[in-house]
Scaffold this active site. Structure first.
Site: not given
Length: 380
Positions: A100, A196
């Site tokens: 990410c 997340c």
């Protein structure tokens, strides 16, 4: 550093909030951006992005900056989540936070910030950047208990040159104190944990949606079947919980343990769909004096020389372990061309002074020279 337009990634957490405040205090022109990276289950109890955006907007209000809501969910699904699922299906344990950072926060987000006329971006990571001999160095955060350089090792020199990490110069306690002193609404907000897109939900329940269960035998080191696993993707090396064989009394004394010693996942044989387990935390099957890594990426700009005495982490929250590196190829050297991820041919090997526990394929081996993060690769 000269004053500039800085775009801050506001997550709704206290670290990015204090980052924005510190930069504003220094006189920079600060713009906040809230990144939405996941939208498959916005309305569920596990996905907190709506709450986080409300917190980020409240922070922007207190700090006195504008905030923009940007949706990177499509990029995230293509560049991070698809790879995450592929790796789990192959029986490995990937680290999506590293991907990410490389693909979204310091690529898609950085590109967006540049379109807004920014000279720099800033995030609430506990790390530091400094210029040294014409290159940029990624350093550990001053608070070593919170250091996040491990997750940033795939950045390249171009990305690093445009990045600021203000809270990397502080301890977490100081960050909380600053947040309270300026009455930030999230000063006492709990740090987010986990991945997340999974949030606080049970991990196996989440993976079930994307990966089919393929049960098979759980075997001990003698080759006896002592249970059944639900599918290789749902286990990782060193795992102790959720094996369904806890407290099982075994015939004969298992090496490195007793009749009731806890079981650990030691090997995954994908070809036969067999999960091998051992008793005892320090069983030889769980210890590795050597590892091979691929997809090397050197944030330092140059690969470490073969034979160099360095230190490495084979997982986050691990003490640096002294090792020697043997590099097979130069690796992706983080040059200032914003090149994509390293080719998988870029490999290196590490030999450790002391065998490492549960070295896990798919996780990252990250190399350090003291406080300087050099880069790393994916454990093969």
């Amino acid at each position: 550093m000269a004053l500039s337009r800085v775009v801050v990634g506001l997550s709704g957490g206290v670290d990015s909030a204090v980052t924005a405040h510190l930069l504003k205090q220094q006189g920079h022109e600060v713009i906040g951006i809230f990144m939405k990276n996941w939208e498959d289950d916005d309305d569920s109890e596990y996905c907190s992005s709506n709450i986080d955006f409300v917190d980020a907007a409240a922070v922007a209000d207190v700090v006195g900056i504008e905030i923009e809501h940007v949706n990177f969910a499509a990029d995230y699904k293509d560049r991070v989540f698809a790879e995450f699922v592929r790796e789990y299906q192959a029986g490995r344990t990937p680290n999506p936070d590293i991907l990410c950072n490389a693909e979204i926060k310091f690529k898609a987000f950085l590109d967006h910030a540049m379109r807004l006329g920014a000279e720099h971006i800033a995030t609430g990571h506990y790390a530091r950047v400094r210029q040294h001999n014409g290159a940029f160095q990624l350093l550990k955060g001053l608070d070593h208990t919170k250091d996040q350089s491990y997750f940033l090792h795939r950045l390249n020199q171009a990305q690093l040159s445009k990045t600021m990490f203000p809270v990397g110069e502080l301890r977490k306690t100081q960050v909380r104190e600053i947040a309270e002193s300026i009455a930030l609404p999230n000063a006492k907000k709990k740090d987010s944990t986990g991945i997340c897109f999974i949030g606080e939900r049970p991990f196996r329940e989440f993976l079930n949606r994307y990966i089919a269960k393929a049960p098979g035998p759980i075997k001990n080191e003698q080759g006896h079947t002592i249970g059944e696993h639900v599918g290789m993707s749902f286990y990782t090396l060193g795992q102790r919980q959720g094996l369904g064989i806890g407290g099982l009394k075994t015939k004969g004394h298992a090496r490195g343990g007793s009749d009731h010693a806890p079981w650990f996942v030691a090997k995954k044989d994908m070809a036969t769909n067999t999960l091998w387990v051992v008793q005892g935390h320090d069983h030889p099957w769980l210890l590795s004096p050597h590892l091979d890594a691929q997809n090397a990426s050197w944030v330092s700009g140059t690969a470490p020389p073969s034979g160099a005495q360095l230190a490495a982490k084979t997982r986050y929250r691990q003490a640096d372990a002294p090792c020697h590196i043997t590099a097979s190829h130069a690796g992706h050297a983080g040059k200032a061309d914003n090149a994509d991820s390293a080719d998988s041919a870029n490999t290196f090997s590490l030999d450790f002074a002391q065998a490492q526990w549960a070295v896990t394929p798919g996780q990252s081996a990250v190399l350090y020279d003291g406080d300087v993060c050099l880069g790393g690769g994916v454990i093969a």
